[in-house]
Structures are given as structure tokens and as C-alpha cells.
Enzyme design. Structure first.
Site, PDB file in Angstrom:
ATOM      1  N   GLU A  37       1.841  -0.454  -4.786  1.00 49.47           N
ATOM      2  CA  GLU A  37       0.813   0.476  -5.274  1.00 49.47           C
ATOM      3  C   GLU A  37       1.549   1.770  -5.598  1.00 49.47           C
ATOM      4  O   GLU A  37       1.921   2.518  -4.709  1.00 49.47           O
ATOM      5  CB  GLU A  37      -0.268   0.724  -4.224  1.00 49.47           C
ATOM      6  CG  GLU A  37      -1.349   1.628  -4.770  1.00 49.47           C
ATOM      7  CD  GLU A  37      -2.242   2.238  -3.722  1.00 49.47           C
ATOM      8  OE1 GLU A  37      -1.826   2.309  -2.563  1.00 49.47           O
ATOM      9  OE2 GLU A  37      -3.361   2.650  -4.063  1.00 49.47           O
ATOM     10  N   ASP A  44       0.827  -1.207   0.000  1.00 53.83           N
ATOM     11  CA  ASP A  44       0.000   0.000   0.000  1.00 53.83           C
ATOM     12  C   ASP A  44       0.866   1.263   0.000  1.00 53.83           C
ATOM     13  O   ASP A  44       1.729   1.415   0.864  1.00 53.83           O
ATOM     14  CB  ASP A  44      -0.869  -0.022   1.270  1.00 53.83           C
ATOM     15  CG  ASP A  44      -1.930   1.039   1.265  1.00 53.83           C
ATOM     16  OD1 ASP A  44      -2.788   0.995   0.380  1.00 53.83           O
ATOM     17  OD2 ASP A  44      -1.881   1.919   2.131  1.00 53.83           O
TER      18      ASP A  44
HETATM   19  O1  ISL Z   1      -6.139   8.471  -4.896  1.00 58.71           O
HETATM   20  C1  ISL Z   1      -6.364   8.345  -3.722  1.00 58.71           C
HETATM   21  C2  ISL Z   1      -6.114   9.438  -2.751  1.00 58.71           C
HETATM   22  O2  ISL Z   1      -6.668  10.632  -3.226  1.00 58.71           O
HETATM   23  C3  ISL Z   1      -6.986   7.119  -3.237  1.00 58.71           C
HETATM   24  O3  ISL Z   1      -7.617   6.380  -4.207  1.00 58.71           O
HETATM   25  C4  ISL Z   1      -6.066   6.198  -2.500  1.00 58.71           C
HETATM   26  O4  ISL Z   1      -6.019   6.709  -1.230  1.00 58.71           O
HETATM   27  C5  ISL Z   1      -4.628   6.063  -2.993  1.00 58.71           C
HETATM   28  O5  ISL Z   1      -4.615   5.462  -4.230  1.00 58.71           O
HETATM   29  C6  ISL Z   1      -3.882   5.208  -1.957  1.00 58.71           C
HETATM   30  O6  ISL Z   1      -4.637   4.041  -1.779  1.00 58.71           O
HETATM   31  C7  ISL Z   1      -4.248   3.150  -0.753  1.00 58.71           C
HETATM   32  O7  ISL Z   1      -4.016   3.801   0.509  1.00 58.71           O
HETATM   33  C8  ISL Z   1      -5.118   4.438   1.124  1.00 58.71           C
HETATM   34  C9  ISL Z   1      -6.381   3.550   1.163  1.00 58.71           C
HETATM   35  O8  ISL Z   1      -7.497   4.353   1.520  1.00 58.71           O
HETATM   36  C10 ISL Z   1      -6.628   2.927  -0.204  1.00 58.71           C
HETATM   37  O9  ISL Z   1      -7.766   2.100  -0.177  1.00 58.71           O
HETATM   38  C11 ISL Z   1      -5.388   2.152  -0.594  1.00 58.71           C
HETATM   39  O10 ISL Z   1      -5.579   1.474  -1.835  1.00 58.71           O
HETATM   40  C12 ISL Z   1      -4.692   4.810   2.519  1.00 58.71           C
HETATM   41  O11 ISL Z   1      -4.310   3.656   3.206  1.00 58.71           O
END
Ligand code: ISL
Length: 505
Positions: free
Chosen positions: A204, A150
Site C-alpha cells: 500500500e 499495509d
Molecule cells: O489516507 C489515510 C490516512 O489519512 C487513510 O485512508 C489510510 O489510513 C491510509 O491510506 C493507510 O491505510 C491503511 O492503514 C491504516 C488503516 O486504517 C487503513 O484501513 C489501511 O488501509 C492504519 O492501519
């Protein structure tokens, strides 16, 4: 069991309180072990989500850290004094508002790039890194097969914490993903943990551009195996707002990554995840007339793409976005905070806000899985599921797809088998043969003597498509509805028509 939202779970489990425990509402560690065993018995693998840029503010580390600057956990997080009574800098949270929150206990601010209840870990502290490496080994020693990491590009922060500079492009992640020690930490993680296991990793890549991608995934750097980019998923985004997109823009992103990454870098194509709208609503046509055909077209794109395709639960049966009539229909903290910062401040009207969120909301992929046409789509026997069920569940559900050989589900299944049998789709070159066509997406996948042409009509219009010079079809080997044919050079492509041709050598 009432399926309310468990605690903390304020950001759908991305606010972790204990890295070595299964949240009670989801079961026990014995349940996890049993699930892992059953997965392995089926020849499957289990990848888990590693969320180590931040914890929950209810994690024991943070509970101790906020007590003061003189305990072993004080520097597990990022604490700074304010400046002239204000936040340490002008950084914003990705969930609206400042990225800093003042804690009365320490009379200092802590950094949270996401929600206030998600304090960022201080990766510059070797004790934090060792905690993370230990918890990774805990799960790897249980037998998991990999990690989705993440927002891993955000773990390193410039300790100076200067304000956004004059070149700031309005996208916080472009600053947050550029920390000075990021790749030192990823290489240390690989050296100390990943290199000791047979493990797959995908980061990610929030904020990661094509130019930066090789730094993460070039196999010679020993960091990660793959990294998700956001350029397709966010093609239609202008900040939090939706904007129109064109097929040419879609094709340009795909071509850019295929041109820009060499053999040492492996790709991870995807069209959705738990943060995105449903692909058939996002890129296809979710009307009753074209939902199935366009969902199969999108499956054709994904499963003939370069790299390892990632599918998301429910897309294999063509689940759609969920109607959105008011802010009460939204659960996602990102959207609810945005409502506060945009609508409650009067910046935008409720209707404008809902117009955009109907197209972009993360909640679209979080409505309960539609298993069958019974109450709550078969998701739970509780009176009320934790989140509203998409009203189309009686039309769109797994049971219905399993009962029809022509369903999206079985199309995916046949296409996965087809891809595995034809190495050109796994290891072959990619060439877009008509990048400027506004409705047709046509590309080659070729490896040694195998040459395939994928042709898709990304539109609701019929298109008579003449193949570019030099492309001689031998036979149509896959289609989402057209009968198989031989030797064609002028194709009558019906709406959302997808075909794969083997080309004459
Ligand atoms: O684009 C984003 C922020 O504006 C969100 O879609 C997302 O927060 C980002 O892509 C990071 O995502 C990941 O970390 C977040 C969580 O809420 C997301 O679900 C996760 O995929 C924070 O932990």
C-alpha cells in the site's frame, strides 16, 4: 450472535493483538484452514493483509514494552523522551492529533502514526524484523499466496525524529514514507522470506510518488511485485476535504504512470478499496438512471488498464455510497477523530464536515455486503448488523445481479474473460489519443498486430466524437450497451457509453 465490534478492532482490524490467531468473532484457525482449502480447490489464490508498521497496544509485545526500558521488548516500539515537557517533535497522527502519546508507565512518549492504540513497531530493531519475517513464514507455510502490505513505506523512521522541515508540504505521509532504511528492510524481507516462496506482494504505497515507485517494484531490485499509488483514489482530495476533479486530471494521472514506468515495473490499477468511496459514486453517476451504465464504464476502464487490476467487494454489483446524515452514521476512527479535531474545536461546521465526508468517507466501502433484498441485505440474521446497511440494498444486491444477464456483475465477468483472451490488454502499450477532451477518455492498447481503441464518455451528456486522424475502426468488440457496429469514424456516444474497437492494421 450480536455483531458488535470485536475488541480491539478499533480501526477495523488494523490494530492487531496476535498475528497468529483469527479474531474469535471471525471464527477459528480451523475455519481459516478450511476456507483456504476451498479457495485452492476452486483454482483461486488467497492474499492476506500484512499489517506490520504497527500493532495494537494490546499486543503482548507492547504490554511488555511499556513496562520499562529494561526488558527484551522495550525497543520493539519507538519510545522517546519529551522536549521541554512536550512531545518529542511536531509530527501529527494521520488520525488527527499528535503522533506521540505519553505513557505513564515509562514516562516516555511512544510513536503512533495512526491511532493511539496502534503503536508503531521499531523496524530498526533486528528482533522486530525477525518477528515479522517469522510471522510471514507462518502464514506462507499455511499455503497463502501473497501479501497486501499495509502502509509498508512507513516502516523506516529517521531516528533523529526532527520536526517537519521548511519543505514540508502538509502531507505527513510524504515525510513518513521517506525513512532511510526502508529499501534495505524490503530487500532483507525479500532475501529472508519472499524469495523462498511462490508469493505475490503488493504494497500500500501511502506517500509513494511515481518517481519513488520503481524503487519498490523494479523487478531487478527484488523488493515488491506491485505498489498501490493514491493519485487516482485521492484525485478529488485536498487533505481531508473533497475538491472537484476533471477528466483531464484523471487521464493525466493514468498517462503519467504509463509513461513513467518501464517494462521492469508492473502496475496495480484500482478504483476503490476499504478506505475509499464507491467508484460509481466517486467517478461515475450513482443515480438510478446511470448507475449501471457508469459502473460498467468504470469496469471497462479498470479491466483495460495496464498491469493487474484490483477490484473491491461490492463494486462488481455497483454498490454505492451510503447516505450520511450525522456523525452517528460514521464508524471510522479516522472520521470520528477528525470530527473531534475539526468540528468540536469549531474549525468547521457540522454541515461543512458532512458535505466533505459524504464524498470521501472510508465508511462508504464498509457498509455490509448487499447479498439480497431480505432483512439486513442478507448479510446477517442478527437483529442488528455491526454497521448500518445501505438503504439501496433492495435495488442493489448480488442476487438481483445474478438474476440478470445484463447486470454489472455479468459485465465484469464477460470483460474479465475478454481481457484474458486479448493479451494486448495485459502486455500491450498504452497511448491516450485525446488527453484534452473534457468528456471522452480514448486510449489505445496495442501489442504486435493487435490494436484496440477504448472509447468512453465519462459524462452524462451525449457527445458526437470524431476519432483522431489515422484511427480506423475495424469492428466494435465490446460495449456497455450500444449494439455492435462496424467501421465508424464519428461516434455518437450516449451518456456513460463505453466501447472497445479493434482497429484496422
Ligand atoms: O489516507 C489515510 C490516512 O489519512 C487513510 O485512508 C489510510 O489510513 C491510509 O491510506 C493507510 O491505510 C491503511 O492503514 C491504516 C488503516 O486504517 C487503513 O484501513 C489501511 O488501509 C492504519 O492501519
Amino acid at each position: 450472535m450480536a455483531l458488535g465490534k470485536p475488541k480491539p478492532h478499533m480501526n477495523d482490524a488494523y490494530d492487531i493483538r496476535d498475528y497468529r490467531k483469527v479474531m474469535t468473532e471471525f471464527g477459528s484457525m480451523a475455519d481459516f484452514d478450511r476456507m483456504l482449502g476451498e479457495i485452492k480447490q476452486r483454482g483461486m489464490k488467497l492474499i492476506v493483509d500484512l499489517v506490520v508498521n504497527h500493532t495494537s497496544d494490546e499486543h503482548a509485545w507492547f504490554v511488555e514494552s511499556r513496562k520499562g526500558a529494561d526488558n527484551p521488548f522495550s525497543d520493539y516500539y519507538i519510545w522517546r523522551s519529551g522536549k521541554q515537557g512536550k512531545e518529542p517533535n511536531n509530527w501529527v497522527s494521520l488520525f488527527s492529533g499528535s503522533a506521540w502519546k505519553k505513557d505513564p508507565n515509562r514516562d516516555e512518549y511512544y510513536l503512533h502514526l495512526f491511532a493511539e492504540k496502534q503503536p508503531d513497531l521499531n523496524w530498526d530493531n533486528p528482533a522486530v524484523r525477525n518477528e515479522v519475517y517469522d510471522l510471514m513464514k507462518f502464514w506462507l507455510d499455511k499455503g497463502i499466496d501473497g501479501f497486501r502490505m499495509d502502509v509498508i513505506p512507513l516502516i523506516s523512521k529517521d531516528p533523529i525524529f526532527s520536526d517537519y522541515g521548511p519543505s514540508y508540504n502538509g502531507r505527513p505521509e510524504s515525510v513518513y514514507s521517506a525513512g532511510p532504511a526502508l529499501h534495505d528492510y524490503l530487500q532483507e524481507m525479500h532475501r529472508k522470506v519472499l524469495s523462498h516462496y511462490d508469493v505475490m506482494t503488493v504494497g500500500e504505497g501511502f506517500g509513494v510518488t511515481l518517481e519513488k515507485t520503481p524503487l519498490f517494484v523494479d523487478e531487478r531490485r527484488h523488493e515488491l511485485d506491485m505498489v498501490f499509488h493514491f493519485e487516482l483514489a485521492r484525485l478529488d482530495r485536498d487533505g481531508w476535504r473533497w475538491k472537484p476533479w476533471t477528466l483531464q486530471e484523471f487521464k493525466a494521472v493514468v498517462a503519467k504512470f504509463n509513461r513513467g514506468l518501464d517494462r521492469h515495473c508492473w502496475q496495480s490499477p484500482y478504483l476503490s478499496n476499504h478506505d475509499s468511496p464507491r467508484p460509481v459514486s466517486h467517478f461515475g453517476d450513482d443515480s438510478p438512471r446511470y448507475r449501471e451504465k457508469s459502473a460498467k464504464l468504470l469496469a471497462t476502464f479498470l479491466l483495460t488498464s495496464v498491469g493487474t487490476p484490483f477490484l473491491y467487494q461490492g463494486d462488481e454489483i455497483g454498490m454505492t455510497n451510503c447516505p450520511l446524515n450525522s456523525i452517528d452514521d460514521l464508524d471510522d476512527i479516522e472520521a470520528r477523530n477528525l470530527w473531534k479535531s475539526e468540528v468540536e474545536t469549531g474549525s468547521v461546521t457540522p454541515d461543512e464536515f458532512l458535505f466533505h465526508l459524504r464524498k470521501t468517507s472510508r465508511d462508504h466501502s464498509r457498509n455490509p455486503m448487499q447479498w439480497n433484498a431480505s432483512a439486513n441485505a442478507g448479510f446477517t440474521d442478527a437483529a442488528k448488523p455491526w454497521f448500518r446497511v445501505n438503504p439501496r440494498y433492495q435495488e442493489i444486491n448480488a442476487e438481483a445481479d445474478l438474476n440478470s444477464k445484463e447486470s454489472i456483475y455479468f459485465y465484469y465477468s464477460r470483460l474479465i474473460e475478454f481481457r484474458k483472451k486479448n493479451r494486448a490488454f495485459i502486455y500491450g502499450d498504452y497511448t491516450d489519443v485525446d488527453p484534452d477532451h473534457p468528456k471522452i477518455f480514448a486510449y489505445l492498447r496495442d501489442l504486435e498486430n493487435d490494436r484496440f481503441l477504448v472509447v468512453m464518455n465519462f459524462s452524462g451528456d451525449e457527445v458526437v466524437y470524431r476519432l483522431p486522424e489515422g484511427l480506423n475502426t475495424e469492428s466494435m468488440v465490446f460495449t456497455n450497451g450500444t449494439e455492435l457496429r462496424e467501421n465508424e469514424d464519428s461516434l455518437r456516444m450516449v451518456p456513460w457509453d463505453a466501447r472497445i474497437y479493434r482497429l484496422a492494421k
